[in-house]
Design a protein around this motif. Structure first.
Motif, PDB file in Angstrom:
ATOM      1  N   GLY A 107      22.950  30.431   1.606  1.00 44.68           N
ATOM      2  CA  GLY A 107      21.722  29.710   1.299  1.00 44.68           C
ATOM      3  C   GLY A 107      20.948  30.322   0.152  1.00 44.68           C
ATOM      4  N   ALA A 108      19.835  29.663  -0.180  1.00 42.51           N
ATOM      5  CA  ALA A 108      18.910  30.038  -1.261  1.00 42.51           C
ATOM      6  C   ALA A 108      19.540  29.778  -2.633  1.00 42.51           C
ATOM      7  CB  ALA A 108      18.446  31.481  -1.123  1.00 42.51           C
ATOM      8  N   LYS A 109      18.757  30.069  -3.662  1.00 41.49           N
ATOM      9  CA  LYS A 109      19.200  29.780  -5.031  1.00 41.49           C
ATOM     10  C   LYS A 109      20.308  30.752  -5.447  1.00 41.49           C
ATOM     11  CE  LYS A 109      15.039  27.533  -6.535  1.00 41.49           C
ATOM     12  NZ  LYS A 109      13.683  28.040  -6.295  1.00 41.49           N
ATOM     13  N   TYR A 136      23.171  25.533  -2.677  1.00 42.20           N
ATOM     14  CA  TYR A 136      23.095  24.298  -3.456  1.00 42.20           C
ATOM     15  C   TYR A 136      24.490  23.739  -3.748  1.00 42.20           C
ATOM     16  CZ  TYR A 136      18.209  25.308  -3.503  1.00 42.20           C
ATOM     17  OH  TYR A 136      16.912  25.546  -3.074  1.00 42.20           O
ATOM     18  N   CYS A 158      20.562  29.558   5.562  1.00 42.64           N
ATOM     19  CA  CYS A 158      19.191  29.529   5.027  1.00 42.64           C
ATOM     20  C   CYS A 158      19.046  28.400   4.008  1.00 42.64           C
ATOM     21  CB  CYS A 158      18.855  30.878   4.402  1.00 42.64           C
ATOM     22  SG  CYS A 158      19.007  32.235   5.596  1.00 42.64           S
ATOM     23  N   LEU A 159      19.107  27.172   4.502  1.00 38.08           N
ATOM     24  CA  LEU A 159      19.043  25.995   3.631  1.00 38.08           C
ATOM     25  C   LEU A 159      17.702  25.289   3.752  1.00 38.08           C
ATOM     26  CD1 LEU A 159      22.546  24.468   4.539  1.00 38.08           C
ATOM     27  CD2 LEU A 159      22.012  26.055   2.690  1.00 38.08           C
ATOM     28  N   ALA A 161      14.621  24.125   6.746  1.00 37.28           N
ATOM     29  CA  ALA A 161      14.686  23.254   7.926  1.00 37.28           C
ATOM     30  C   ALA A 161      14.187  21.855   7.547  1.00 37.28           C
ATOM     31  CB  ALA A 161      13.815  23.832   9.035  1.00 37.28           C
ATOM     32  N   LYS A 163      17.378  20.806   7.151  1.00 36.58           N
ATOM     33  CA  LYS A 163      18.713  20.671   6.553  1.00 36.58           C
ATOM     34  C   LYS A 163      19.709  21.635   7.207  1.00 36.58           C
ATOM     35  CE  LYS A 163      21.064  20.657   2.134  1.00 36.58           C
ATOM     36  NZ  LYS A 163      20.974  20.732   0.675  1.00 36.58           N
ATOM     37  N   GLY A 184      15.779  29.412   7.418  1.00 38.20           N
ATOM     38  CA  GLY A 184      14.829  29.004   6.366  1.00 38.20           C
ATOM     39  C   GLY A 184      14.876  29.886   5.126  1.00 38.20           C
ATOM     40  N   GLY A 185      13.717  30.438   4.768  1.00 36.22           N
ATOM     41  CA  GLY A 185      13.611  31.205   3.518  1.00 36.22           C
ATOM     42  C   GLY A 185      13.884  32.696   3.703  1.00 36.22           C
ATOM     43  N   ASP A 188      15.337  34.783   0.758  1.00 39.54           N
ATOM     44  CA  ASP A 188      14.364  35.078  -0.315  1.00 39.54           C
ATOM     45  C   ASP A 188      13.587  36.350   0.035  1.00 39.54           C
ATOM     46  OD1 ASP A 188      14.838  32.708  -1.933  1.00 39.54           O
ATOM     47  OD2 ASP A 188      13.913  31.593  -0.297  1.00 39.54           O
ATOM     48  N   ARG A 211       0.820  33.013   3.384  1.00 41.50           N
ATOM     49  CA  ARG A 211       1.805  32.234   2.635  1.00 41.50           C
ATOM     50  C   ARG A 211       1.129  31.114   1.858  1.00 41.50           C
ATOM     51  NH1 ARG A 211       7.455  30.474   5.467  1.00 41.50           N
ATOM     52  NH2 ARG A 211       8.561  30.523   3.490  1.00 41.50           N
ATOM     53  N   ARG A 218       2.151  24.641  -0.460  1.00 40.67           N
ATOM     54  CA  ARG A 218       2.608  24.461   0.920  1.00 40.67           C
ATOM     55  C   ARG A 218       1.599  23.714   1.784  1.00 40.67           C
ATOM     56  NH1 ARG A 218       7.241  27.742   1.891  1.00 40.67           N
ATOM     57  NH2 ARG A 218       7.149  27.321   4.101  1.00 40.67           N
ATOM     58  N   ARG A 221       2.744  20.695   3.583  1.00 40.51           N
ATOM     59  CA  ARG A 221       3.538  20.920   4.789  1.00 40.51           C
ATOM     60  C   ARG A 221       2.652  21.410   5.928  1.00 40.51           C
ATOM     61  NH1 ARG A 221       8.701  24.295   2.766  1.00 40.51           N
ATOM     62  NH2 ARG A 221       8.961  24.410   5.009  1.00 40.51           N
TER      63      ARG A 221
HETATM   64  N1  UDP Z   1      17.487  25.824   0.092  1.00 44.48           N
HETATM   65  C1  UDP Z   1      18.861  25.802  -0.058  1.00 44.48           C
HETATM   66  N2  UDP Z   1      19.484  24.612  -0.275  1.00 44.48           N
HETATM   67  C2  UDP Z   1      18.800  23.443  -0.330  1.00 44.48           C
HETATM   68  C3  UDP Z   1      17.384  23.462  -0.154  1.00 44.48           C
HETATM   69  C4  UDP Z   1      16.764  24.680   0.064  1.00 44.48           C
HETATM   70  O1  UDP Z   1      19.515  26.835  -0.007  1.00 44.48           O
HETATM   71  O2  UDP Z   1      19.433  22.404  -0.537  1.00 44.48           O
HETATM   72  C5  UDP Z   1      16.827  27.107   0.320  1.00 44.48           C
HETATM   73  C6  UDP Z   1      15.698  27.441  -0.631  1.00 44.48           C
HETATM   74  O3  UDP Z   1      16.206  27.952  -1.845  1.00 44.48           O
HETATM   75  C7  UDP Z   1      14.926  28.461   0.179  1.00 44.48           C
HETATM   76  C8  UDP Z   1      15.131  27.987   1.618  1.00 44.48           C
HETATM   77  O4  UDP Z   1      16.230  27.084   1.590  1.00 44.48           O
HETATM   78  O5  UDP Z   1      15.537  29.728   0.042  1.00 44.48           O
HETATM   79  C9  UDP Z   1      13.939  27.254   2.202  1.00 44.48           C
HETATM   80  O6  UDP Z   1      12.848  28.095   2.219  1.00 44.48           O
HETATM   81  P1  UDP Z   1      11.511  27.710   2.980  1.00 44.48           P
HETATM   82  O7  UDP Z   1      10.624  28.912   2.910  1.00 44.48           O
HETATM   83  O8  UDP Z   1      10.992  26.403   2.498  1.00 44.48           O
HETATM   84  O9  UDP Z   1      12.088  27.560   4.446  1.00 44.48           O
HETATM   85  P2  UDP Z   1      11.435  27.087   5.779  1.00 44.48           P
HETATM   86  O10 UDP Z   1       9.956  26.890   5.531  1.00 44.48           O
HETATM   87  O11 UDP Z   1      12.195  25.843   6.097  1.00 44.48           O
HETATM   88  O12 UDP Z   1      11.713  28.206   6.712  1.00 44.48           O
END
Ligand code: UDP
Length: 245
Positions: A107-109, A136, A158-159, A161, A163, A184-185, A188, A211, A218, A221
Motif C-alpha cells: 500500500g501507499a504511494k 496503486y 494499507c490502501l 478504508a 478499499k 489505512g495510512g 505513511d 490530524r 480532512r 471526512r
Molecule cells: N492508498 C493506496 N491506494 C489507493 C488509495 C490510497 O495505497 O488506491 C493509500 C494512500 O496512499 C494512503 C492510505 O492508502 O497511504 C490511506 O491513508 P488514510 O490516512 O486516508 O487512511 P485511513 O484514513 O483510511 O486510515
C-alpha cells in the motif's frame, strides 16, 4: 461476544488479548483477517451491506477511533479499550521480530512501503520484511503472485478504508498468508512521511484533532463524526423508549 455499534460488532478485548489472538492464528498456521473500523467506516457500512458483512466476518474487529468507544458508552455497552490499529500492528511486529516472523507491506504511494521497511528493520532487527508493493496497482493477479511467493506471516494492507477491506475480502482465499490487517495510512507513519499526534493527544483521544490541524482537508471526512455520535444517541433513546412501552 461482540458489541454492536450501529451494525458493526466489535470485539471487547484488551490490546494484549487481541495480540494473543493474532499470535495464535500466525503460530497455528491458520488464516484470518482483522479490521480496525473508525466511525467513518461504520457510517459507510450502515448504508453498504456488503461492507458491513465484510467487517462482521473478520476474525477480529478492533475499535480504532475514540468515536467508537464514545458510541459504545452512549449505547450502554462500553468497550474495555480503544485499540488504534497502528499500535496493535506495532505490538504484533514486535512479537514477530522476537520469533523471526515475516511481514509484507502493501500500500501507499510508490517508495513509501520500501522506506517503511527500512525503518521497521531498524526498530525490529529480527523482523523479516518479505516484500513491499505500492497501493496503486491496476490488477490484483501480479500482486497475489508476489505475495504467494513471499508467503508472509502477516500482511499489512494499507490502501485506505474501505478499499482495503474490499480487497482483503475479495482476495484472502487466493492468498498464502496467515493474517491480513487493513491499516489505512499506517505505512505513511512507519515511513516517517506522516507524523502521529504527540502522546498527550493520543492519551486524551484527540489524535483526530491533531490530524485535522495538520491536514485541514480532512474536515470533509471528519464531519461524519458528530453525525455518528448523534446516530448512537438516537439509537439509545429509541431503545429506552421501546423498553418503556
Ligand atoms: N492508498 C493506496 N491506494 C489507493 C488509495 C490510497 O495505497 O488506491 C493509500 C494512500 O496512499 C494512503 C492510505 O492508502 O497511504 C490511506 O491513508 P488514510 O490516512 O486516508 O487512511 P485511513 O484514513 O483510511 O486510515
Amino acid at each position: 461476544m461482540r458489541i454492536d455499534i450501529l451494525g458493526v460488532g466489535f470485539d471487547n478485548l484488551t490490546s494484549g488479548q487481541a495480540v494473543s489472538w493474532a499470535d495464535g492464528i500466525i503460530k497455528s498456521g491458520g488464516k484470518s483477517y482483522i479490521v480496525t473500523p473508525n466511525p467513518e467506516i461504520v457510517t459507510i457500512a450502515r448504508r453498504d451491506e456488503s461492507l458491513r458483512a465484510i467487517l462482521n466476518s473478520a476474525g477480529l474487529v478492533l475499535p480504532d477511533g475514540v468515536g467508537i468507544t464514545i458510541a459504545a458508552r452512549i449505547l450502554g455497552t462500553p468497550l474495555c479499550e480503544r485499540i488504534p490499529g497502528i499500535d496493535f500492528a506495532s505490538e504484533l511486529l514486535a512479537g514477530l521480530s522476537a520469533s523471526s516472523g515475516s511481514v509484507f507491506l502493501l500500500g501507499a504511494k510508490p517508495g513509501v512501503a520500501e522506506e517503511a521497511a527500512k525503518r521497521l528493520a531498524q526498530t525490529y532487527p529480527e523482523l523479516v520484511v518479505s516484500g513491499t508493493a505500492d497501493g496503486y496497482f491496476q490488477e490484483d493477479e501480479p500482486v497475489i503472485r508476489m505475495l504467494n511467493e513471499a508467503r508472509p506471516d502477516l500482511l499489512l494492507v494499507c490502501l485506505g478504508a474501505p478499499k482495503q477491506e474490499f480487497w482483503i475480502a475479495k482476495n484472502i482465499e487466493a492468498l498464502d498468508v496467515r493474517l491480513c490487517i487493513g491499516l489505512g495510512g499506517a505505512l505513511d507513519v512507519y515511513a516517517g512521511a506522516v507524523k502521529r499526534a504527540p502522546a498527550a493527544f493520543r492519551k486524551l483521544g484527540l489524535e483526530w484533532l491533531y490530524r485535522l490541524a495538520r491536514e485541514p482537508s480532512r474536515i470533509k471526512r471528519m464531519i461524519k463524526l458528530p453525525l455518528f455520535v448523534m446516530a448512537a444517541i438516537m439509537k439509545r433513546i429509541r431503545g429506552i423508549w421501546q423498553k418503556g412501552n
